[in-house]
Design an enzyme around this catalytic site. Sequence first.
Site, short mmCIF file in Angstrom:
data_model
loop_
_atom_site.label_atom_id
_atom_site.label_comp_id
_atom_site.label_asym_id
_atom_site.label_seq_id
_atom_site.Cartn_x
_atom_site.Cartn_y
_atom_site.Cartn_z
CG PHE A 1 -1.91 1.13 1.43
CD1 PHE A 1 -2.75 0.32 0.96
CD2 PHE A 1 -1.60 2.00 1.89
CE1 PHE A 1 -4.19 1.54 1.07
CE2 PHE A 1 -2.71 3.42 2.43
CZ PHE A 1 -4.16 2.84 1.18
CG LEU B 1 -0.80 7.51 2.39
CD1 LEU B 1 -1.64 7.99 0.69
CD2 LEU B 1 -2.48 7.23 3.12
CB THR B 2 3.86 6.96 4.01
OG1 THR B 2 3.39 6.59 5.26
CG2 THR B 2 4.91 7.72 4.10
N GLY C 1 4.77 12.61 5.68
CA GLY C 1 3.96 11.57 6.42
C GLY C 1 2.82 11.71 7.00
CB SER C 2 1.65 13.95 9.98
OG SER C 2 2.33 12.31 11.03
CB THR D 1 4.61 -3.42 5.88
OG1 THR D 1 5.01 -2.21 6.21
CG2 THR D 1 4.65 -4.74 5.92
CG LEU E 1 -3.76 5.09 6.66
CD1 LEU E 1 -3.70 6.48 6.34
CD2 LEU E 1 -2.89 4.31 6.63
NE ARG F 1 -4.83 4.95 11.29
CZ ARG F 1 -4.83 6.73 10.82
NH1 ARG F 1 -6.08 7.19 10.82
NH2 ARG F 1 -4.30 7.64 10.64
CD GLU G 1 -1.41 1.16 9.39
OE1 GLU G 1 -2.20 0.51 10.48
OE2 GLU G 1 -1.13 0.16 8.98
#
Length: 389
Positions: free
Chosen positions: A134, A136-137, A142-143, A169, A244, A248, A368
């Site tokens: 996945f 995204l980051t 990141g945030s 990952t 996410l 989570r 996450e």
Amino acid sequence: MGFDSADPLGIDELLGVEDLDVRGVVRGWARERVVPYVGEWYEAGELPGIRELARELGSLGALGMSLSGYGCAGASAVQYGLACLELEAADSGIRSLVSVQGSLAMYAIHRFGSEEQKQHWLPRMATGEAIGCFGLTEPDHGSDPAGMRTYARRDGADWVLNGRKMWITNGSVAAVAVVWAQTEGGIRGFVVPTETPGFAAPEIKHKWSLRASVTSELVLDDVRLPGDAVLPEVTGLRGPLSCLSHARYGIVWGAMGAARSCFETALDYAKTREQFGRPIGGFQLTQAKLADMAVELHKGILLAHHLGRRMDAGRLRPEQVSFGKLNNVREAIEICRTARTILGANGISLEYPVMRHATNLESVLTYEGTVEMHQLVLGKALTGLDAFR
């Protein structure tokens, strides 16, 4: 009825027969296939046989287990949570493998993909034949995923992707990547077969946390995809953020697995380690530590169970998931650190799981959603005021 030190609040009485069966199967697999070897994997900084492990997890029904159809188990949210707890009691890296596969990559395709995308990927991902990741980051985002720089442009009927993703990952072993990118029409998700020219996933080394896990960078250099590679059912951040939130939720349970492993190790050690002529578990300060650890551990499990029941009822809000992740990961780290003090110098040895769990949870604390992000999610919910910007 006697007092059960393994279940002091009687939480197991809230579980049905199928719940207990799921927990028992996953616990048995983790203790046989992971626990005896994971210290060596962690020390070597690798996860050997990851594809075989993925297929075994698929045979258990643990991949995409809370999804329905397409070969997925259709398990309840509570059953999925129990599986996450047992997997993370073995190691956070194993739970991350399952979370990214099921709650991020498969969930994105299942919820937002076309029927063709679902039929092509989900059955193979459910069995572990195809591993997913996945994206995204990014290195600089990141945030704040809205600032992502990965971009997809139209070129005739095709899409062309350029950009980089970080801390992914499963990246270098994945057959498919769900990649989120900016487009002229907003943020979109793309299903990217990893053999596509221009796609690369170099593995990230030199980690001191999640060492028994495959972590990679994704590099997209003029990756050309057909027009139907885009996830058709979502535009904007709602897509990746909903994925996410689902992942989570698994962390809320999983963190308590790491905490339980450390607590059980400390409790057993305190009963047998002797100082001043008797077991250290007989001293008041050690008993105080064990009591505080047990209180936070089982409060956290009870919280996870409550959130699972809300998810099964279709009533779980993202703010409540933030509540759970913020509390349970933070308390799990404190339990691990307290366990380390009970074990003394032995607490830093890989012969015991305590330091491994403690360092792994430092990653779980920030991935996450960092502590600060979850605090601000709750702060906004409580006050009605947005402090993000």
